[in-house]
Design a protein around this motif. Sequence first.
Motif, PDB file in Angstrom:
ATOM      1  N   ARG A   8       0.884  -1.307  -0.173  1.00 34.17           N
ATOM      2  CA  ARG A   8       0.022   0.019  -0.077  1.00 34.17           C
ATOM      3  C   ARG A   8       0.693   1.187   0.004  1.00 34.17           C
ATOM      4  NH1 ARG A   8      -3.047  -2.818   3.908  1.00 34.17           N
ATOM      5  NH2 ARG A   8      -2.232  -1.522   5.514  1.00 34.17           N
ATOM      6  N   VAL A   9       2.021   1.251   0.556  1.00 33.88           N
ATOM      7  CA  VAL A   9       2.990   2.315   0.716  1.00 33.88           C
ATOM      8  C   VAL A   9       3.586   2.572  -0.728  1.00 33.88           C
ATOM      9  CG1 VAL A   9       4.884   3.438   1.743  1.00 33.88           C
ATOM     10  CG2 VAL A   9       3.256   2.089   3.204  1.00 33.88           C
ATOM     11  N   ARG A  10       3.288   3.630  -1.372  1.00 34.30           N
ATOM     12  CA  ARG A  10       3.964   3.873  -2.673  1.00 34.30           C
ATOM     13  C   ARG A  10       5.294   4.768  -2.554  1.00 34.30           C
ATOM     14  NH1 ARG A  10      -1.600   5.745  -3.395  1.00 34.30           N
ATOM     15  NH2 ARG A  10      -0.875   7.830  -2.808  1.00 34.30           N
ATOM     16  N   ALA A  11       5.914   4.687  -3.398  1.00 30.95           N
ATOM     17  CA  ALA A  11       7.098   5.334  -3.387  1.00 30.95           C
ATOM     18  C   ALA A  11       7.386   6.766  -2.709  1.00 30.95           C
ATOM     19  CB  ALA A  11       7.900   5.322  -4.877  1.00 30.95           C
ATOM     20  N   SER A  12       6.354   7.648  -3.309  1.00 32.33           N
ATOM     21  CA  SER A  12       6.141   8.930  -2.734  1.00 32.33           C
ATOM     22  C   SER A  12       5.787   8.894  -1.165  1.00 32.33           C
ATOM     23  CB  SER A  12       5.184   9.887  -3.472  1.00 32.33           C
ATOM     24  OG  SER A  12       3.765   9.053  -3.543  1.00 32.33           O
ATOM     25  N   GLU A  13       4.942   8.043  -0.851  1.00 35.89           N
ATOM     26  CA  GLU A  13       4.646   8.023   0.612  1.00 35.89           C
ATOM     27  C   GLU A  13       5.757   7.434   1.398  1.00 35.89           C
ATOM     28  OE1 GLU A  13       0.009   6.708   0.155  1.00 35.89           O
ATOM     29  OE2 GLU A  13       1.411   5.243   0.002  1.00 35.89           O
ATOM     30  N   ARG A  14       6.390   6.537   0.763  1.00 39.15           N
ATOM     31  CA  ARG A  14       7.882   6.071   1.500  1.00 39.15           C
ATOM     32  C   ARG A  14       8.713   7.201   1.495  1.00 39.15           C
ATOM     33  NH1 ARG A  14       9.370   0.868   1.601  1.00 39.15           N
ATOM     34  NH2 ARG A  14       8.354   0.159  -0.180  1.00 39.15           N
ATOM     35  N   ASP A  32      16.676   2.834   2.161  1.00 33.62           N
ATOM     36  CA  ASP A  32      17.351   2.259   0.788  1.00 33.62           C
ATOM     37  C   ASP A  32      17.059   0.873   0.352  1.00 33.62           C
ATOM     38  OD1 ASP A  32      19.795   0.590   1.674  1.00 33.62           O
ATOM     39  OD2 ASP A  32      19.295   2.261   3.087  1.00 33.62           O
ATOM     40  N   PRO A  33      16.907   0.289  -0.618  1.00 38.36           N
ATOM     41  CA  PRO A  33      16.701  -0.897  -1.137  1.00 38.36           C
ATOM     42  C   PRO A  33      17.462  -2.192  -0.374  1.00 38.36           C
ATOM     43  CG  PRO A  33      16.622   0.426  -3.045  1.00 38.36           C
ATOM     44  CD  PRO A  33      17.134   1.216  -1.969  1.00 38.36           C
ATOM     45  N   PHE A  34      18.917  -1.890  -0.189  1.00 41.99           N
ATOM     46  CA  PHE A  34      19.856  -2.700   0.409  1.00 41.99           C
ATOM     47  C   PHE A  34      19.111  -3.019   1.762  1.00 41.99           C
ATOM     48  CE2 PHE A  34      23.675  -3.716   2.790  1.00 41.99           C
ATOM     49  CZ  PHE A  34      23.839  -4.721   2.331  1.00 41.99           C
ATOM     50  N   SER A  35      18.889  -2.011   2.423  1.00 43.21           N
ATOM     51  CA  SER A  35      18.671  -2.185   3.910  1.00 43.21           C
ATOM     52  C   SER A  35      17.133  -2.877   4.186  1.00 43.21           C
ATOM     53  CB  SER A  35      18.386  -0.643   4.741  1.00 43.21           C
ATOM     54  OG  SER A  35      20.030  -0.141   4.805  1.00 43.21           O
ATOM     55  N   ARG A  36      16.437  -2.624   3.170  1.00 43.03           N
ATOM     56  CA  ARG A  36      15.183  -3.041   3.357  1.00 43.03           C
ATOM     57  C   ARG A  36      15.075  -4.644   3.077  1.00 43.03           C
ATOM     58  NH1 ARG A  36      13.064   1.010  -0.125  1.00 43.03           N
ATOM     59  NH2 ARG A  36      12.385  -0.396  -1.452  1.00 43.03           N
ATOM     60  N   VAL A  37      16.180  -5.071   2.163  1.00 40.42           N
ATOM     61  CA  VAL A  37      16.453  -6.587   2.095  1.00 40.42           C
ATOM     62  C   VAL A  37      16.900  -7.008   2.954  1.00 40.42           C
ATOM     63  CG1 VAL A  37      17.459  -8.203   0.502  1.00 40.42           C
ATOM     64  CG2 VAL A  37      16.145  -6.271  -0.519  1.00 40.42           C
ATOM     65  N   LEU A  38      18.101  -6.469   3.660  1.00 43.74           N
ATOM     66  CA  LEU A  38      18.864  -6.929   4.754  1.00 43.74           C
ATOM     67  C   LEU A  38      17.706  -7.311   5.921  1.00 43.74           C
ATOM     68  CD1 LEU A  38      21.732  -7.443   5.693  1.00 43.74           C
ATOM     69  CD2 LEU A  38      21.676  -5.086   6.677  1.00 43.74           C
ATOM     70  N   TYR A  39      16.829  -6.404   6.053  1.00 43.87           N
ATOM     71  CA  TYR A  39      16.217  -6.643   7.176  1.00 43.87           C
ATOM     72  C   TYR A  39      14.681  -7.210   6.946  1.00 43.87           C
ATOM     73  CZ  TYR A  39      18.677  -3.692  10.490  1.00 43.87           C
ATOM     74  OH  TYR A  39      19.765  -3.052  11.270  1.00 43.87           O
ATOM     75  N   SER A  40      14.708  -7.802   5.820  1.00 43.99           N
ATOM     76  CA  SER A  40      13.333  -8.557   5.382  1.00 43.99           C
ATOM     77  C   SER A  40      13.517 -10.080   5.922  1.00 43.99           C
ATOM     78  CB  SER A  40      13.354  -8.561   3.741  1.00 43.99           C
ATOM     79  OG  SER A  40      14.482  -9.250   3.279  1.00 43.99           O
ATOM     80  N   THR A  41      14.761 -10.519   6.688  1.00 45.22           N
ATOM     81  CA  THR A  41      14.719 -11.820   7.036  1.00 45.22           C
ATOM     82  C   THR A  41      15.457 -11.771   8.436  1.00 45.22           C
ATOM     83  OG1 THR A  41      16.958 -12.174   6.214  1.00 45.22           O
ATOM     84  CG2 THR A  41      15.343 -12.882   4.570  1.00 45.22           C
ATOM     85  N   ASP A  42      15.063 -13.005   9.022  1.00 50.50           N
ATOM     86  CA  ASP A  42      15.691 -13.440  10.333  1.00 50.50           C
ATOM     87  C   ASP A  42      16.213 -14.537  10.256  1.00 50.50           C
ATOM     88  OD1 ASP A  42      13.436 -14.586  10.656  1.00 50.50           O
ATOM     89  OD2 ASP A  42      12.302 -13.301  12.314  1.00 50.50           O
ATOM     90  N   ALA A  43      16.270 -15.132  11.339  1.00 43.20           N
ATOM     91  CA  ALA A  43      16.626 -16.678  11.672  1.00 43.20           C
ATOM     92  C   ALA A  43      15.751 -17.762  11.012  1.00 43.20           C
ATOM     93  CB  ALA A  43      17.178 -16.957  12.906  1.00 43.20           C
TER      94      ALA A  43
END
Length: 248
Positions: A8-14, A32-43
């Motif tokens: 639901r969060v568009r780029a402008s809203e982000r 940034d995209p890298f940080s979002r991917v980095l925090y998209s997983t855990d164990a």
Amino acid sequence: MATTAATRVRASERDDIENALKRRVSGEVRFDPFSRVLYSTDASIYQMEPVGVVIPRNVEDVLAVIEVANETGVPVLPRAGGTSLAGQTVNHAIVTDFSKYLNQIIEVNKEEQWARVQPGIVLDDLNRQLLPYGLMYAPDPTTSSRACVGGGVGNNTCGAHSVIYGKTLDHIKELDVVLSDGTQTHFQPLEARELEAKLSGAGLESDIYRGVRRLAQENAAEIEARYPNIMRRVSGYKLDEFLTDSPF
């Protein structure tokens, strides 16, 4: 396709959320995209990209995150070591990582055998610093070299020796907490008069006291009949602890 906070969060809203956080947060704001991917997983096996990541330096930063989240309707997800096996630290939310800066021991009282700590301190680091005092924080999950106290509070962490030494809930004396509306509160054991004041008060904190008590009382028969009587139980909600007023 089901919609989520992230879809639901568009780029402008982000961008607006990121800018609002950067104006109010002294810590790190990573969208940034890298940080979002980095925090998209855990164990765990799960992967869910967050709206963005904040690494707070202090309580004021945490309050700012809650404020922006309430203004924009985006969830907040606290995170520490990321050692969760069931996806507890991934979600389409503003992930708030306490492990980098809020990871200190504030105070140790050797005589009364307690320590006041920040949520991002790693369990092994805590026990290493407690060793000169002859003290130890007992919960010992296999991930204790990475897992943090704050995550342990959220999960009621136990460990191999919890049958002897108890789970996290057996070792927490008091908690300083920021609620979802930004209210700062302090949870600790309450005397009967103090509990009645909480139950009759206004605001989210009092709503929590009333809600937990009501759930336990309305389902008392089912709780007594069905909750298992075993030495180590960490799944589900421990409503059986609230059948009397003593846990408060």
